[in-house]
Design a protein around this motif. Structure first.
Motif, PDB file in Angstrom:
ATOM      1  N   LEU A  22      -7.727  -3.858   0.244  1.00 12.01           N
ATOM      2  CA  LEU A  22      -7.379  -2.567  -0.363  1.00 12.01           C
ATOM      3  C   LEU A  22      -7.896  -2.470  -1.788  1.00 12.01           C
ATOM      4  CD1 LEU A  22      -3.703  -1.903   0.787  1.00 12.01           C
ATOM      5  CD2 LEU A  22      -5.820  -1.097   1.814  1.00 12.01           C
ATOM      6  N   GLU A  23      -7.618  -3.510  -2.588  1.00 10.90           N
ATOM      7  CA  GLU A  23      -8.035  -3.473  -3.991  1.00 10.90           C
ATOM      8  C   GLU A  23      -9.558  -3.449  -4.106  1.00 10.90           C
ATOM      9  OE1 GLU A  23      -6.400  -3.139  -6.851  1.00 10.90           O
ATOM     10  OE2 GLU A  23      -4.504  -2.860  -5.775  1.00 10.90           O
ATOM     11  N   LEU A  42     -10.486   7.418   0.935  1.00  6.77           N
ATOM     12  CA  LEU A  42     -10.462   6.038   1.441  1.00  6.77           C
ATOM     13  C   LEU A  42      -9.343   5.869   2.462  1.00  6.77           C
ATOM     14  CD1 LEU A  42     -11.011   3.762  -1.679  1.00  6.77           C
ATOM     15  CD2 LEU A  42     -12.650   4.461   0.047  1.00  6.77           C
ATOM     16  N   ASN A  57     -15.259   1.647  -4.280  1.00 10.62           N
ATOM     17  CA  ASN A  57     -15.342   3.108  -4.259  1.00 10.62           C
ATOM     18  C   ASN A  57     -15.630   3.644  -5.661  1.00 10.62           C
ATOM     19  OD1 ASN A  57     -14.957   5.707  -2.933  1.00 10.62           O
ATOM     20  ND2 ASN A  57     -13.092   5.841  -4.154  1.00 10.62           N
ATOM     21  N   MET A  98     -11.630  -2.371  -1.896  1.00  9.05           N
ATOM     22  CA  MET A  98     -12.079  -1.069  -1.417  1.00  9.05           C
ATOM     23  C   MET A  98     -12.058  -0.036  -2.548  1.00  9.05           C
ATOM     24  SD  MET A  98     -10.107   0.981   1.627  1.00  9.05           S
ATOM     25  CE  MET A  98      -9.874  -0.509   2.576  1.00  9.05           C
ATOM     26  N   MET A  99     -10.975  -0.061  -3.311  1.00  5.31           N
ATOM     27  CA  MET A  99     -10.861   0.918  -4.396  1.00  5.31           C
ATOM     28  C   MET A  99     -11.880   0.656  -5.498  1.00  5.31           C
ATOM     29  SD  MET A  99      -6.862   1.873  -4.817  1.00  5.31           S
ATOM     30  CE  MET A  99      -6.038   0.408  -4.250  1.00  5.31           C
ATOM     31  N   ARG A 154      -1.820   4.026  -4.472  1.00  5.99           N
ATOM     32  CA  ARG A 154      -2.922   4.412  -5.360  1.00  5.99           C
ATOM     33  C   ARG A 154      -4.196   4.759  -4.589  1.00  5.99           C
ATOM     34  NH1 ARG A 154      -3.615  -0.607  -7.919  1.00  5.99           N
ATOM     35  NH2 ARG A 154      -5.696   0.121  -8.435  1.00  5.99           N
ATOM     36  N   LEU A 155      -4.219   4.456  -3.308  1.00  8.00           N
ATOM     37  CA  LEU A 155      -5.449   4.617  -2.521  1.00  8.00           C
ATOM     38  C   LEU A 155      -5.942   6.070  -2.582  1.00  8.00           C
ATOM     39  CD1 LEU A 155      -6.779   2.366  -0.874  1.00  8.00           C
ATOM     40  CD2 LEU A 155      -5.652   3.260   1.153  1.00  8.00           C
ATOM     41  N   PRO A 156      -7.185   6.280  -3.030  1.00  8.43           N
ATOM     42  CA  PRO A 156      -7.710   7.659  -3.047  1.00  8.43           C
ATOM     43  C   PRO A 156      -7.726   8.244  -1.630  1.00  8.43           C
ATOM     44  CG  PRO A 156      -9.177   6.172  -4.230  1.00  8.43           C
ATOM     45  CD  PRO A 156      -8.159   5.315  -3.548  1.00  8.43           C
ATOM     46  N   GLN A 173       1.410  -4.108   0.709  1.00  5.38           N
ATOM     47  CA  GLN A 173       0.953  -3.908  -0.682  1.00  5.38           C
ATOM     48  C   GLN A 173       1.207  -2.457  -1.079  1.00  5.38           C
ATOM     49  OE1 GLN A 173      -3.136  -5.208  -0.666  1.00  5.38           O
ATOM     50  NE2 GLN A 173      -2.600  -7.348  -0.295  1.00  5.38           N
ATOM     51  N   SER A 197      -0.684  -0.703  -4.098  1.00  8.24           N
ATOM     52  CA  SER A 197      -2.092  -0.400  -3.803  1.00  8.24           C
ATOM     53  C   SER A 197      -2.194   0.772  -2.836  1.00  8.24           C
ATOM     54  CB  SER A 197      -2.784  -1.608  -3.179  1.00  8.24           C
ATOM     55  OG  SER A 197      -2.680  -2.717  -4.033  1.00  8.24           O
ATOM     56  N   LEU A 198      -1.341   0.760  -1.827  1.00  7.98           N
ATOM     57  CA  LEU A 198      -1.405   1.830  -0.827  1.00  7.98           C
ATOM     58  C   LEU A 198      -1.126   3.185  -1.446  1.00  7.98           C
ATOM     59  CD1 LEU A 198       0.281  -0.082   2.087  1.00  7.98           C
ATOM     60  CD2 LEU A 198      -1.929   1.059   2.238  1.00  7.98           C
TER      61      LEU A 198
END
Lengths: 115, 604
Positions: free
Chosen positions: A104-105, B48, A111, A107-108, B43-45, B37, B40-41
């Motif tokens: 996840l991290e 994405l 991006n 990926m961000m 904050r996920l744009p 998490q 993080s989830l």
């Protein structure tokens, strides 16, 4: 394979200025990663910063801060830059390992860096 | 950003973002590594989160409880065709904070009580429930509480007039799809208040001219589909760009005194009949029309085209036109990109008239016509052609000036077509000796051959076709040794040998082992690897003509395979296994199916 290990330097600003074609990436925690400009260009965001004439402060100083990207993730990103340089050229293929915990991290960050 | 696309090719050009999404959705274990998490989830744009959710859905890793972790990030969800989706899923989806688009087409387990969970969602702009057959008037009551909706798709649901009337409450709608619902004129009148509508789909409804007159209330309407209705006259609609009146009897598309012509870009009138066809076409702004589909109309002459100088896409298939009408097509040939004359009364004279008038034509279908080899020389004078369909024609591959005189090969002129990528010659009377010139067509990627006279030498001749990626060599007389001696061109990825009934399973299997990168289709090969989850193969085997299937059966009978041979795939698998295969198919098509660009599909 080109050594992916981005040397972690501290107190090396003077040195960095002399090294043409090297750029410094700074993580949220303040760790500094020196990578070849060529490698940093794998990221479209960095490419824009480093090539736009006079626009960004980053272009002049050769350093970019990422207050949102942790050290572990930034290191992985640097590894990817070198991995990508090596494998995008030839026919050779290999898997770029991504640990599930950081997907996840990473990926961000990827991006944001447009890579 | 174009950062996240739905598919990944696994090649070296895959971006890191896609690699991460792929890694995150690898399996249940990797999902467990990140699903807690929370920060993080959150904050996920959005884009994405959307892409990750889509990938999880494609791999059947999604469950209602996993949906929950995307509550704060996801903006668009497409779960169309997912039969697992039911009330429990919708209960979670209803709590999504930023959801804008929810597509649930063909979700058979979404019913009236399930959509209750969506009522009152304040961010939702688009909702697709097409072909959710268990949605009826009771379900609409919940949906009309979503004030923010701008696009609503309800085609082929169980709605009646009572339910449709309720939709008038959704005043922000700009798109409404009610196709296949038996709505009456009175109900359409109740929707008049939806003045923002730009897109209205009411095919198959009970609407008549009386109801159609209501349409002028929709002044912004740019898309209208009234096919399969009793509408014969439309009121003037000044902004109409796309109109579908297939299977209607058309008297006027600009009824009344209006002098303003309709600025149509796309006009679809399959199997329609016309009152005064000149009147109908003279009310279209000639310069605006780009796309005209008149397949299945019985047309006698084509004077109607006179003004349509900008047409790019023209479909006249099944229209009974003859060579006499082709001059009118030639007159508007300058901008044509796509032309279908499939199943019409034309002969080789038609390409002769068209040659030199269609400089931009990239796709041409002359299938199921009487054209013969003399047409090929004229076709070779259409310089932009990329896709040609000559299947089911009288082409033999050579011309004879007189009976018993020397045969002159007719294929070589096509070599001049430097962009020719796809050539369909199925069901023509080609013989082995006319195939070699095809191998030297430089750009050819897709080639389809099927003839009672083709055998081993024809296949071998294609070894040198350097750009060929997809070869259909179906129903030909190909022997085991012929296949094993075949050296495939370097770029070949798909080889369809369906209906080559002399081949044995052993030979196909050996060939596949030697050429693992080539996806081979053959009735016996698919029997040998039931777990391959093959994509199109199951369908192919059903299409086999019965007689041929029996021939294959006899062939297989005495061999060692007899014990495991089934013609009907459905007997072999339980229902659950078939469901799994279906999922595999989708997964395959997402991951590594060989995708043809749309323009290279065999023209239907």
């Amino acid at each position: 394979m080109a050594a992916p290990a981005p040397a972690q330097h501290r107190e090396a600003e003077e040195e960095a200025e002399e090294m043409a074609g090297v750029v410094k990436l700074i993580s949220a925690e303040g760790f500094e990663f020196f990578v070849d400009k060529k490698a940093a260009m794998v990221s479209n965001t960095l490419r824009n910063m480093l090539t736009s004439p006079g626009g960004f402060a980053e272009t002049r100083e050769g350093e970019v801060r990422f207050p949102e990207i942790s050290t572990a993730i930034l290191e992985k990103i640097c590894q990817y830059f070198y991995w990508s340089l090596h494998y995008s050229s030839g026919k050779e293929t290999a898997e770029f390992p991504i640990e599930p915990e950081i997907t996840l991290e990473l990926m961000m960050a990827a991006n944001y860096l447009d890579t | 950003m174009a950062a996240v696309s739905g598919s990944s090719d696994g090649g070296s050009e895959t971006r890191l973002v896609d690699r991460c999404i792929d890694a995150a959705a690898r399996g249940p274990a990797t999902v467990d590594a990140w699903r807690r998490q929370r920060r993080s989830l959150e904050r996920l744009p959005g884009q994405l989160a959307d892409a990750l959710l889509q990938r999880l859905a494609a791999r059947r890793l999604l469950s209602p409880s996993l949906l929950e972790v995307f509550r704060h990030s996801v903006e668009e969800i497409d779960l169309s065709g997912n039969i697992a989706v039911d009330a429990e899923w919708l209960a979670y989806l209803g709590s999504f904070r930023y959801l804008r688009v929810l597509k649930l087409a063909d979700c058979k387990n979404v019913n009236n009580s399930a959509v209750w969970a969506l009522s009152g969602m304040s961010t939702l702009k688009e909702l697709v429930l097409s072909r959710c057959s268990r949605i009826s008037d009771a379900g609409i009551k919940h949906i009309v509480s979503i004030d923010s909706l701008e696009k609503l798709h309800l085609s082929e649901t169980g709605l009646t007039d009572n339910g449709v009337t309720l939709i008038s409450a959704l005043q922000n709608l700009d798109l409404l799809d009610l196709g296949g619902i038996h709505m009456t004129d009175k109900t359409l009148r109740s929707l008049q208040v939806l003045t923002r509508l730009e897109h209205l789909d009411i095919w198959g409804s009970e609407i008549t001219n009386e109801g159609a007159s209501v349409l002028k209330a929709f002044t912004r309407l740019s898309f209208l589909n009234v096919s399969w209705t009793h509408v014969t006259r439309l009121p003037p609609l000044p902004n109409l760009q796309h109109l579908n009146m297939s299977n209607c009897t058309i008297h006027s598309i600009r009824d009344g005194d209006s002098e303003v012509n309709v600025p149509l870009e796309k006009f679809t009138v399959c199997a329609a009949s016309f009152g005064n066809i000149f009147e109908v076409f003279s009310s279209i702004q000639g310069s605006s029309l780009l796309y005209l589909d008149m397949s299945g109309c019985s047309l006698s002459n084509l004077h109607i085209f006179e003004k349509m100088k900008h047409i790019e896409h023209l479909d006249l298939s099944f229209s009974r036109i003859t060579d006499a009408a082709i001059q009118h097509v030639a007159n508007i040939g300058m901008n044509l990109r796509h032309l279908s004359l499939k199943n019409t009364g034309i002969t080789s004279q038609a390409p002769c008239i068209l040659a030199g008038t269609v400089p931009n034509l990239s796709s041409l279908s002359l299938a199921y016509t009487e054209i013969d080899d003399s047409a090929l020389a004229y076709i070779s004078m259409m310089p932009s052609l990329r896709v040609i369909d000559l299947s089911h024609t009288s082409i033999k591959g050579f011309t004879c000036v007189e009976v018993n005189s020397e045969k002159i090969p007719s294929m070589p002129p096509l070599e001049h077509l430097m962009y020719l990528e796809s050539l369909n010659l199925e069901d023509t009377a080609l013989s082995d000796e006319v195939i070699p010139p095809l191998a030297s067509f430089r750009a050819i990627k897709y080639l389809y051959l099927k003839s009672d006279f083709l055998s081993d030498p024809a296949l071998h001749a294609l070894s040198s076709a350097s750009n060929l990626t997809h070869l259909g060599f179906c129903g030909n007389i190909l022997s085991d040794s012929g296949l094993l001696q075949f050296v495939p061109p370097a770029k070949l990825r798909v080889l369809d040998l369906s209906g080559c009934w002399i081949l044995t399973g052993d030979a196909v299997s050996t060939f596949c082992k030697h050429h693992p990168v080539i996806e081979v289709t053959h009735e016996l090969w698919q029997e040998l690897q039931p777990n391959s989850g093959g994509t199109s193969q199951v369908h192919k085997s059903r299409q086999l003509p019965k007689a041929k299937t029996e021939a294959v059966n006899r062939q297989a009978g005495p061999s060692r395979l007899s014990g495991i041979f089934f013609v009907d795939e459905r007997i072999k698998y339980s229902r659950e296994e078939l469901m799994e295969l279906q999922h595999l198919t989708e997964l395959n098509s997402v991951m590594h199916g060989v995708h043809l660009p749309p323009e290279l599909w065999r023209m239907g």
